[in-house]
Structure formats: structure tokens, C-alpha cells
Write a protein that holds these residues in place. Sequence first.
Motif, PDB file in Angstrom:
ATOM      1  N   MET A   1       0.850  -1.174   0.000  1.00 36.19           N
ATOM      2  CA  MET A   1       0.000   0.000   0.000  1.00 36.19           C
ATOM      3  C   MET A   1       0.895   1.237   0.000  1.00 36.19           C
ATOM      4  SD  MET A   1      -2.997   1.260   2.664  1.00 36.19           S
ATOM      5  CE  MET A   1      -2.161   0.840   4.139  1.00 36.19           C
ATOM      6  N   ASN A   2       0.593   2.175  -0.855  1.00 31.67           N
ATOM      7  CA  ASN A   2       1.319   3.442  -0.896  1.00 31.67           C
ATOM      8  C   ASN A   2       0.624   4.433   0.016  1.00 31.67           C
ATOM      9  OD1 ASN A   2       3.287   2.702  -2.870  1.00 31.67           O
ATOM     10  ND2 ASN A   2       1.678   2.810  -4.402  1.00 31.67           N
ATOM     11  N   THR A   3       1.415   5.141   0.812  1.00 36.49           N
ATOM     12  CA  THR A   3       0.850   6.115   1.755  1.00 36.49           C
ATOM     13  C   THR A   3       1.636   7.412   1.728  1.00 36.49           C
ATOM     14  OG1 THR A   3       2.209   5.294   3.600  1.00 36.49           O
ATOM     15  CG2 THR A   3       0.018   4.303   3.325  1.00 36.49           C
ATOM     16  N   MET A   4       1.001   8.448   2.254  1.00 42.58           N
ATOM     17  CA  MET A   4       1.630   9.743   2.498  1.00 42.58           C
ATOM     18  C   MET A   4       1.222  10.159   3.899  1.00 42.58           C
ATOM     19  SD  MET A   4       0.883  12.153  -0.801  1.00 42.58           S
ATOM     20  CE  MET A   4       2.101  12.305  -2.053  1.00 42.58           C
ATOM     21  N   SER A   5       2.089  10.892   4.587  1.00 42.01           N
ATOM     22  CA  SER A   5       1.766  11.388   5.919  1.00 42.01           C
ATOM     23  C   SER A   5       2.003  12.883   5.993  1.00 42.01           C
ATOM     24  CB  SER A   5       2.621  10.680   6.973  1.00 42.01           C
ATOM     25  OG  SER A   5       2.310   9.313   7.020  1.00 42.01           O
ATOM     26  N   TYR A   6       1.137  13.538   6.753  1.00 45.99           N
ATOM     27  CA  TYR A   6       1.254  14.983   6.947  1.00 45.99           C
ATOM     28  C   TYR A   6       0.505  15.357   8.214  1.00 45.99           C
ATOM     29  CZ  TYR A   6       0.287  19.989   6.283  1.00 45.99           C
ATOM     30  OH  TYR A   6       0.167  21.347   6.463  1.00 45.99           O
ATOM     31  N   ASN A   7       1.170  16.099   9.088  1.00 44.73           N
ATOM     32  CA  ASN A   7       0.540  16.664  10.280  1.00 44.73           C
ATOM     33  C   ASN A   7      -0.163  15.589  11.131  1.00 44.73           C
ATOM     34  OD1 ASN A   7       0.038  18.788  11.971  1.00 44.73           O
ATOM     35  ND2 ASN A   7      -1.691  19.595  10.815  1.00 44.73           N
ATOM     36  N   GLY A   8       0.411  14.400  11.172  1.00 43.91           N
ATOM     37  CA  GLY A   8      -0.153  13.318  11.975  1.00 43.91           C
ATOM     38  C   GLY A   8      -1.206  12.479  11.278  1.00 43.91           C
ATOM     39  N   TYR A   9      -1.558  12.816  10.051  1.00 42.71           N
ATOM     40  CA  TYR A   9      -2.561  12.068   9.295  1.00 42.71           C
ATOM     41  C   TYR A   9      -1.867  11.266   8.188  1.00 42.71           C
ATOM     42  CZ  TYR A   9      -6.084  14.756  11.718  1.00 42.71           C
ATOM     43  OH  TYR A   9      -6.867  15.298  12.701  1.00 42.71           O
ATOM     44  N   THR A  10      -2.395  10.085   7.911  1.00 46.67           N
ATOM     45  CA  THR A  10      -1.855   9.229   6.864  1.00 46.67           C
ATOM     46  C   THR A  10      -2.942   8.965   5.837  1.00 46.67           C
ATOM     47  OG1 THR A  10      -0.338   8.154   8.415  1.00 46.67           O
ATOM     48  CG2 THR A  10      -0.812   6.966   6.377  1.00 46.67           C
ATOM     49  N   ALA A  11      -2.548   8.983   4.582  1.00 40.53           N
ATOM     50  CA  ALA A  11      -3.495   8.742   3.499  1.00 40.53           C
ATOM     51  C   ALA A  11      -3.028   7.568   2.653  1.00 40.53           C
ATOM     52  CB  ALA A  11      -3.628   9.970   2.612  1.00 40.53           C
ATOM     53  N   LYS A  12      -3.996   6.782   2.221  1.00 39.34           N
ATOM     54  CA  LYS A  12      -3.747   5.688   1.286  1.00 39.34           C
ATOM     55  C   LYS A  12      -3.816   6.285  -0.120  1.00 39.34           C
ATOM     56  CE  LYS A  12      -5.719   1.347  -0.312  1.00 39.34           C
ATOM     57  NZ  LYS A  12      -6.824   0.393  -0.177  1.00 39.34           N
ATOM     58  N   ILE A  13      -2.816   5.986  -0.938  1.00 43.19           N
ATOM     59  CA  ILE A  13      -2.717   6.554  -2.281  1.00 43.19           C
ATOM     60  C   ILE A  13      -2.984   5.469  -3.329  1.00 43.19           C
ATOM     61  CG2 ILE A  13      -1.240   7.786  -3.914  1.00 43.19           C
ATOM     62  CD1 ILE A  13      -1.914   9.291  -1.235  1.00 43.19           C
ATOM     63  N   GLU A  14      -3.798   5.822  -4.341  1.00 43.02           N
ATOM     64  CA  GLU A  14      -4.107   4.897  -5.428  1.00 43.02           C
ATOM     65  C   GLU A  14      -4.052   5.642  -6.762  1.00 43.02           C
ATOM     66  OE1 GLU A  14      -7.278   1.945  -4.632  1.00 43.02           O
ATOM     67  OE2 GLU A  14      -7.689   3.208  -2.872  1.00 43.02           O
ATOM     68  N   PHE A  15      -4.060   4.865  -7.845  1.00 45.77           N
ATOM     69  CA  PHE A  15      -4.066   5.420  -9.194  1.00 45.77           C
ATOM     70  C   PHE A  15      -5.354   5.020  -9.892  1.00 45.77           C
ATOM     71  CE2 PHE A  15      -3.057   4.862 -13.767  1.00 45.77           C
ATOM     72  CZ  PHE A  15      -2.838   6.195 -14.073  1.00 45.77           C
TER      73      PHE A  15
ATOM     74  N   LYS B   1     -13.952  25.734  12.782  1.00 46.19           N
ATOM     75  CA  LYS B   1     -15.064  26.648  12.518  1.00 46.19           C
ATOM     76  C   LYS B   1     -16.392  26.076  12.985  1.00 46.19           C
ATOM     77  CE  LYS B   1     -13.043  29.061   8.594  1.00 46.19           C
ATOM     78  NZ  LYS B   1     -13.064  29.265   7.139  1.00 46.19           N
ATOM     79  N   ALA B   2     -16.547  24.759  12.891  1.00 48.52           N
ATOM     80  CA  ALA B   2     -17.787  24.095  13.307  1.00 48.52           C
ATOM     81  C   ALA B   2     -17.827  23.857  14.813  1.00 48.52           C
ATOM     82  CB  ALA B   2     -17.949  22.774  12.558  1.00 48.52           C
ATOM     83  N   GLY B   3     -16.717  24.135  15.488  1.00 44.53           N
ATOM     84  CA  GLY B   3     -16.664  23.957  16.931  1.00 44.53           C
ATOM     85  C   GLY B   3     -16.618  22.505  17.373  1.00 44.53           C
ATOM     86  N   ARG B   4     -16.048  21.666  16.548  1.00 40.63           N
ATOM     87  CA  ARG B   4     -15.939  20.255  16.944  1.00 40.63           C
ATOM     88  C   ARG B   4     -14.499  19.780  16.807  1.00 40.63           C
ATOM     89  NH1 ARG B   4     -15.864  16.082  13.279  1.00 40.63           N
ATOM     90  NH2 ARG B   4     -16.003  16.618  11.090  1.00 40.63           N
ATOM     91  N   GLU B   5     -14.185  18.766  17.579  1.00 37.76           N
ATOM     92  CA  GLU B   5     -12.839  18.187  17.552  1.00 37.76           C
ATOM     93  C   GLU B   5     -12.661  17.359  16.276  1.00 37.76           C
ATOM     94  OE1 GLU B   5     -10.089  18.215  19.736  1.00 37.76           O
ATOM     95  OE2 GLU B   5     -11.168  19.941  20.553  1.00 37.76           O
ATOM     96  N   PRO B   6     -11.550  17.536  15.568  1.00 38.40           N
ATOM     97  CA  PRO B   6     -11.290  16.678  14.413  1.00 38.40           C
ATOM     98  C   PRO B   6     -10.986  15.262  14.892  1.00 38.40           C
ATOM     99  CG  PRO B   6      -9.419  18.125  14.821  1.00 38.40           C
ATOM    100  CD  PRO B   6     -10.510  18.537  15.773  1.00 38.40           C
ATOM    101  N   ASN B   7     -11.299  14.291  14.057  1.00 41.03           N
ATOM    102  CA  ASN B   7     -10.931  12.911  14.387  1.00 41.03           C
ATOM    103  C   ASN B   7      -9.421  12.834  14.490  1.00 41.03           C
ATOM    104  OD1 ASN B   7     -13.386  11.349  12.199  1.00 41.03           O
ATOM    105  ND2 ASN B   7     -13.652  12.166  14.220  1.00 41.03           N
ATOM    106  N   LYS B   8      -8.962  12.146  15.499  1.00 34.09           N
ATOM    107  CA  LYS B   8      -7.526  11.930  15.679  1.00 34.09           C
ATOM    108  C   LYS B   8      -7.183  10.570  15.086  1.00 34.09           C
ATOM    109  CE  LYS B   8      -6.816  15.584  18.214  1.00 34.09           C
ATOM    110  NZ  LYS B   8      -6.244  16.746  17.667  1.00 34.09           N
ATOM    111  N   PRO B   9      -6.139  10.526  14.287  1.00 37.80           N
ATOM    112  CA  PRO B   9      -5.762   9.234  13.719  1.00 37.80           C
ATOM    113  C   PRO B   9      -5.090   8.351  14.758  1.00 37.80           C
ATOM    114  CG  PRO B   9      -4.259  10.938  12.971  1.00 37.80           C
ATOM    115  CD  PRO B   9      -5.319  11.611  13.797  1.00 37.80           C
TER     116      PRO B   9
END
Length: 116
Positions: free
Chosen positions: A1-15, A60-68
Motif C-alpha cells: 500500500m502506498n501512503t503519504m503522511s502529513y501533520n499526523g494524518y496518513t493517506a492511502k494513495i491509489e491510481f 469553525k464548526a466547533g468540533r474536535e477533528p478525528n484523531k488518527p
Amino acid sequence: MNTMSYNGYTAKIEFDPDDNILFGNIIGIRDTVGFHGESVNELKEAFHEAVDFYLESCEKAGREPNKPFSGKFVIRVKSSLHSEIAEAAVHSGKSLNQWVSDTLEQVIHTPNQCNQ
């Protein structure tokens, strides 16, 4: 699986061969955050923008973002395996949690393992 990480978040990359684009989705959170680009640089920039936008939108919505990945997870194993793991932890002078954590880390970071 190809991934990228930024600011504590990881994303799965596909083509996507039909649209000839790279696309990704953040993994490990309940919200859906996706992005795409026509090149690796475009994809990377879109990922950073998507994470930043997600965090700003939550604020802006006043809610906590999901933490990975909280660092906690529950697994179920046979009682005999549980006993063997506990015994191995005692013999190594570690807590059960520390032994499991160290063992998993060793498996993940050892080349030629089934972690690809």
C-alpha cells in the motif's frame, strides 16, 4: 500500500487509470477526507490542503477533528496464546503491553516480513 503522511494524518494513495489521476483518502479517522492530483507534487499539495481544510472546518464548526490512531486497540486471541504471550512478557521482564508493542514494532520494521 502506498501512503503519504502529513501533520499526523496518513493517506492511502491509489491510481485511477480511467481518469489518469492519483487520488487518496485519509485512513484511521471516521470522517471522509479525499483528494487527488495529476502528478505526485500535485497530489502531495492537495493532501496538505485537504488536511489543513479539514482541521480548519472542524475548528469553525466547533468540533474536535478525528484523531488518527489513538495508540490503543483490542484484539481477541485464544486463551492459550494469551497465556504464552503473558509468560513471554514475564520472562523478558516487560509488561504485557510493552512486550506486545515491542514485538509488533520489531515485526513491522524487520525487512522481508509479511508487512507489505
